[in-house]
Enzyme design. Structure first.
Site, mmCIF file in Angstrom:
data_model
loop_
_atom_site.group_PDB
_atom_site.id
_atom_site.type_symbol
_atom_site.label_atom_id
_atom_site.label_comp_id
_atom_site.label_asym_id
_atom_site.label_seq_id
_atom_site.Cartn_x
_atom_site.Cartn_y
_atom_site.Cartn_z
ATOM 1 N N ALA A 282 0.768 -1.364 0.298
ATOM 2 C CA ALA A 282 0.011 0.296 -0.337
ATOM 3 C C ALA A 282 0.894 1.495 -0.264
ATOM 4 C CB ALA A 282 -1.049 -0.426 1.305
ATOM 5 N N GLU B 161 3.087 -5.236 7.921
ATOM 6 C CA GLU B 161 2.238 -4.319 8.859
ATOM 7 C C GLU B 161 2.421 -4.569 9.879
ATOM 8 O OE1 GLU B 161 2.083 -6.258 6.156
ATOM 9 O OE2 GLU B 161 0.519 -6.313 4.487
ATOM 10 N N GLU C 175 0.140 -9.703 -0.606
ATOM 11 C CA GLU C 175 -1.596 -9.774 -0.880
ATOM 12 C C GLU C 175 -2.111 -9.781 -1.996
ATOM 13 O OE1 GLU C 175 -2.300 -6.589 2.195
ATOM 14 O OE2 GLU C 175 -3.110 -7.966 3.267
ATOM 15 N N GLY D 50 0.593 -5.417 1.070
ATOM 16 C CA GLY D 50 -0.031 -5.301 0.606
ATOM 17 C C GLY D 50 0.470 -6.540 -1.163
HETATM 18 N N1 T1G Z 1 4.758 3.339 0.129
HETATM 19 C C1 T1G Z 1 5.127 4.392 -0.564
HETATM 20 N N2 T1G Z 1 6.462 4.710 -0.882
HETATM 21 C C2 T1G Z 1 7.163 3.654 -0.782
HETATM 22 C C3 T1G Z 1 6.022 2.224 0.147
HETATM 23 C C4 T1G Z 1 5.261 2.086 -0.209
HETATM 24 N N3 T1G Z 1 5.367 1.437 0.508
HETATM 25 N N4 T1G Z 1 8.183 1.791 0.477
HETATM 26 C C5 T1G Z 1 9.064 2.864 -0.017
HETATM 27 N N5 T1G Z 1 8.485 3.431 -0.798
HETATM 28 C C6 T1G Z 1 9.595 4.381 -1.354
HETATM 29 C C7 T1G Z 1 9.966 5.589 0.559
HETATM 30 O O1 T1G Z 1 9.520 6.469 0.596
HETATM 31 C C8 T1G Z 1 11.179 5.774 -0.259
HETATM 32 O O2 T1G Z 1 11.044 7.940 -1.554
HETATM 33 C C9 T1G Z 1 11.472 4.906 -1.592
HETATM 34 O O3 T1G Z 1 10.405 4.575 -2.291
HETATM 35 C C10 T1G Z 1 13.157 4.384 -1.064
HETATM 36 O O4 T1G Z 1 12.672 3.619 -0.037
HETATM 37 C C11 T1G Z 1 -3.154 -3.274 3.296
HETATM 38 C C12 T1G Z 1 -1.938 -1.399 4.453
HETATM 39 C C13 T1G Z 1 10.701 -1.513 -0.136
HETATM 40 C C14 T1G Z 1 12.815 -2.340 1.792
HETATM 41 O O5 T1G Z 1 6.011 -2.034 4.945
HETATM 42 O O6 T1G Z 1 10.615 -1.426 3.779
HETATM 43 O O7 T1G Z 1 0.424 -2.274 2.283
HETATM 44 O O8 T1G Z 1 11.392 8.998 0.762
HETATM 45 O O9 T1G Z 1 13.966 4.592 1.119
HETATM 46 O O10 T1G Z 1 15.775 0.764 1.485
HETATM 47 O O11 T1G Z 1 -1.860 -4.954 4.556
HETATM 48 O O12 T1G Z 1 11.588 1.146 1.419
HETATM 49 O O13 T1G Z 1 13.155 8.551 -0.775
HETATM 50 O O14 T1G Z 1 10.999 9.533 -1.690
HETATM 51 O O15 T1G Z 1 13.315 2.772 1.680
HETATM 52 O O16 T1G Z 1 15.429 -0.105 -0.596
HETATM 53 C C15 T1G Z 1 3.535 -2.489 3.732
HETATM 54 C C16 T1G Z 1 7.502 -0.141 2.958
HETATM 55 C C17 T1G Z 1 2.636 -1.559 3.851
HETATM 56 C C18 T1G Z 1 7.556 -1.952 2.339
HETATM 57 C C19 T1G Z 1 13.264 -0.685 0.554
HETATM 58 N N6 T1G Z 1 4.778 -2.402 2.799
HETATM 59 N N7 T1G Z 1 9.030 0.229 2.293
HETATM 60 O O17 T1G Z 1 13.866 0.543 1.362
HETATM 61 O O18 T1G Z 1 14.345 2.251 -0.016
HETATM 62 S S1 T1G Z 1 1.844 -1.133 4.386
HETATM 63 C C20 T1G Z 1 5.978 -1.970 3.749
HETATM 64 C C21 T1G Z 1 9.983 -0.748 3.037
HETATM 65 C C22 T1G Z 1 0.419 -2.401 3.779
HETATM 66 C C23 T1G Z 1 -1.591 -3.693 2.448
HETATM 67 C C24 T1G Z 1 -0.862 -2.699 4.378
HETATM 68 C C25 T1G Z 1 11.484 -0.396 1.922
HETATM 69 C C26 T1G Z 1 12.233 -1.117 1.584
HETATM 70 P P1 T1G Z 1 11.299 8.864 -1.016
HETATM 71 P P2 T1G Z 1 13.687 3.239 0.968
HETATM 72 P P3 T1G Z 1 14.909 1.128 0.819
#
Ligand code: T1G
Length: 707
Positions: A61, A125, A105, A102
């Protein structure tokens, strides 16, 4: 457009194309539904493949949408997944890189999944204070079994897809592709064969149709609950995962899905989730320096020199060795150099002994280390970090030497924690190459690195140091030049309040217990005994000369005068049995405190935990507001990051300024007014900082200043 469609024969390939990580924001969800419906209606399309462009299938997400109206707008992710699952044509997910939250998922809503080797998947999450909210708690247990699914959800860590492919009878991945470069072609082939099977009457496989149970049933979930509760005292989400998975074994799929949604919405509102999501964004915001373009050319850092092989120098060197970067370590005498090397070896050998470091990796790291006594050996380093005794005269000698020998373009960094970086830069003819890299002890463990920007520090130097800080696994926060930079400047006010609380009636143990109940790992007095009370003593002596108006409680000086520097002397604020680290309240110290109160003419008063916590935490808040006013820090979330990563501020509170917003700045200000009335306290300090006054006047929050 964030979704691209191409027809390969009779297979429609739908590619998520939303850089950098194909997050599933509203636009992408809308385009995905449109593409699915179009492919569904197109008679030339026999099957569908869903893939991700770039380095990830999808990171889940869109975190930037959280808390905004867009997050709740249709189609929600669960709805998109349902559309895909109900499709009458086979949908095959082609996974590579990352499939997180997501994103995983979404793949589980497809009928088939083929995964490239090296792909990493997670339901992270819980790291955001949430639980999977788009069917993950219901589909994953059906795909890989209750135990492995719950373990993956509760830990939230990434796992290699190959590990899950290895689970007997798993249904998560139908095929392990030959490679990341063939996964799409193999997915198209899989889609074709699936469409033929489906045309011959075979039903489309859906994870939701699979059974879900656990042989030990109630007993398993009870033990799971006990274990998860014990390991996650401050965070409710992991326990919610247990409940959601249990309902997957008990309720029909759609009922379990509905309960999952309710739990997700509830968790979104918890202060813990708000804090964790804030911390996630804060860590990434800190990498951005407002006046340094993200594409600023960086200098190449292929070789590092460390000046000083003491505790800090050795720890600093380990950071770079661990990242595979060669290090030349210089000391002023063979004895000091040998001592430093021995300490470094001991640290690595301890890790090998605990099984945390392979002996071969230890040997590789040591092979990258070159000890030396001569400055000539450091001259060709791209970055040199000075970590010598905290004395300006010694630093001057080192920096004049470095200025004389270092190649042009080398970055000259100081690990100083209390001295003026501009003064240090002035010892050289290249102030544009001088920067502060303030590591926190133990330097190879603590995540925080304050990058201190001098008046002349070049933008490319800043960009380079921020990047190399990331390479060695640090959370880098830029600080301007002031006494104590961000963290230590604030901790000084926190410590002052701790001393005043002692004068006014608290015991060290009461203060420590109160702030530890708030969530700090260690209270100020236990921390002083651990770090060494003599460090603060030296700073107060200097402060008495530089800023005679700054008053501290005398108890800390009296303690040091008794030689009670803490654990290293076997006694500090607390007593310690020989060889033990258990802090035992000391009658001797309590008597000293009581005598001191009598000398002050202070009658001790009962002080409750709420006042203790407020005075300690709001002291951080008010000083932080001044730091922001002076532009020492770029944004409030940077200061939160400093405290979360470097000072043990409880993660579930999100950092001092995020926490203050949650309390309400008007409530913080009212408490500060009360403290200003306290004759023994520092009325001047408790005047709200100008920024705090402006926020109060505008009914604004610190969060409004974050980008
Ligand atoms: N949404 C929006 N932007 C994201 C993003 C995300 N999910 N993940 C990363 N970015 C952006 C981040 O802000 C940065 O941008 C750039 O990508 C590089 O990220 C329904 C509700 C994937 C391991 O928790 O753990 O799905 O700030 O610097 O070190 O059940 O990003 O530079 O403009 O971190 O190589 C679940 C979160 C969401 C993954 C990569 N997903 N992301 O690490 O790069 S909740 C997560 C990470 C969800 C569902 C639920 C890490 C990464 P900017 P980065 P990285």
């Amino acid at each position: 457009m964030t979704v691209r469609c191409t027809l390969q024969g009779d297979v429609e390939v739908i590619a998520l194309d939303n850089p950098p990580l194909n997050s599933l924001g509203l636009d992408t969800r809308r385009e995905l539904v449109a593409a699915l419906e179009q492919a569904q209606a197109d008679p030339d399309v026999a099957a569908i493949v869903l893939t991700g462009s770039g380095r990830a299938f999808s990171a889940g997400a869109d975190l930037h949408e959280f808390g905004s109206p867009r997050a709740g707008q249709e189609p929600g992710l669960a709805g998109v997944i349902g559309t895909m699952e109900r499709a009458s044509k086979p949908v095959v997910a082609a996974l590579h890189g990352l499939a997180l939250g997501g994103g995983l998922e979404l793949a589980m809503g497809c009928h088939y999944r083929i995964v490239a080797p090296g792909t990493r998947v997670a339901l992270p999450e819980v790291k955001l204070g949430l639980l999977p909210g788009a069917g993950g708690t219901q589909r994953l247990p059906r795909a890989i079994g209750v135990g492995p699914a719950l373990d993956l959800m509760v830990r939230g860590e990434q796992v290699a897809a190959e590990a899950l492919v290895g689970i007997p009878e798993q249904k998560l991945f139908d095929q392990l592709a030959r490679g990341a470069d063939t996964v799409l072609d193999e997915a198209v082939a899989l889609a074709r064969s699936a469409s033929r099977r489906h045309a011959a009457g075979a039903p489309l496989p859906r994870l939701r149709d699979l059974p879900c149970g656990h042989p030990q049933g109630d007993a398993y979930f009870q033990s799971a609950r006990d274990a998860v509760r014990a390991a996650n005292r401050n965070f409710p989400a992991p326990l919610q995962c247990v409940d959601a998975v249990e309902s997957a074994t008990r309720e029909p799929f759609d009922v379990g899905l509905a309960h999952e949604r309710e739990r997700f919405v509830d968790l979104m509102r918890t202060p813990q989730s708000l804090a964790l999501r804030h911390a996630f964004m804060a860590e990434r915001s800190a990498r951005k320096i407002p006046d340094v373009a993200p594409d600023t050319a960086q200098r190449t850092i292929a070789k590092v020199a460390v000046i000083g092989a003491g505790t800090m120098g050795g720890g600093i060197a380990m950071n770079f060795l661990n990242a595979g970067i060669p290090v030349v370590m210089l000391e002023s005498s063979q004895q000091a150099l040998d001592r430093g090397l021995a300490t470094l070896r001991r640290n690595y050998e301890a890790q090998v002994g605990k099984g945390k470091l392979e002996p071969t990796r230890y040997a590789q790291r040591m092979a990258l280390l070159t000890p030396t006594l001569g400055y000539a050996d450091v001259a060709d380093a791209d970055l040199v970090i000075e970590a010598v005794f905290e004395d300006l005269g010694v630093k001057e000698q080192v920096f004049r030497q470095l200025d004389a020998v270092m190649k042009p373009g080398a970055i000259l960094a100081s690990n100083t924690s209390t001295l003026d970086l501009n003064t240090i830069a002035a010892f050289t003819r290249r102030p544009q190459d001088v920067v502060g890299m303030h590591f926190f002890s133990p330097a190879n463990v603590m995540k925080l690195l304050e990058v201190v920007r001098g008046g002349g520090t070049g933008r490319d130097v800043l960009a380079t140091v921020m990047a190399v800080g990331g390479r060695i696994g640090k959370i880098c926060v830029v600080s301007g030049v002031c006494d104590g930079f961000i963290g230590n400047r604030m901790i000084e006010q926190y410590t002052r309040q701790a001393g005043f609380l002692i004068d006014e009636g608290c015991t060290p143990d009461q203060v420590d217990k109160a702030i530890e109940a708030f969530g700090f790992a260690m209270g100020p007095f236990r921390m002083g005994d651990l770090a060494g009370n003599d460090i603060g003593w030296a700073i107060r002596k200097r402060r008495a000369i530089e800023k005679p108006g700054v008053r501290f409680s005398k108890t800390a000086d009296l303690l040091c005068a008794m030689g009670r520097f803490g654990q290293k002397t076997g006694a500090g604020w607390y007593d310690y049995a020989p060889g033990k680290r258990d802090a035992v309240p000391s009658r001797l110290v309590l008597d000293m405190i009581e005598r001191h109160r009598a000398e002050l003419g202070l009658t001790p008063r009962p002080i409750d935990d709420e006042e203790i916590v407020q005075r300690l935490v709001y002291a951080l808040v008010n000083e932080a507001a001044r730091i922001l006013d002076e532009k020492i820090a770029s944004r409030p979330s940077d200061i939160d990051m400093v405290y979360l990563a470097g000072y043990g501020f409880p993660l579930h509170r999100g950092g001092p300024l995020h926490y203050a917003d949650g309390v309400g700045l008007s409530n913080v200000a009212k408490a500060m007014e009360r403290f200003a009335q306290n004759p023994h306290d520092d009325a001047g300090f408790w005047q709200p900082a100008p920024l705090l006054r402006r926020l109060l006047a505008g009914h604004a929050t610190f969060a409004s200043l974050n980008d």
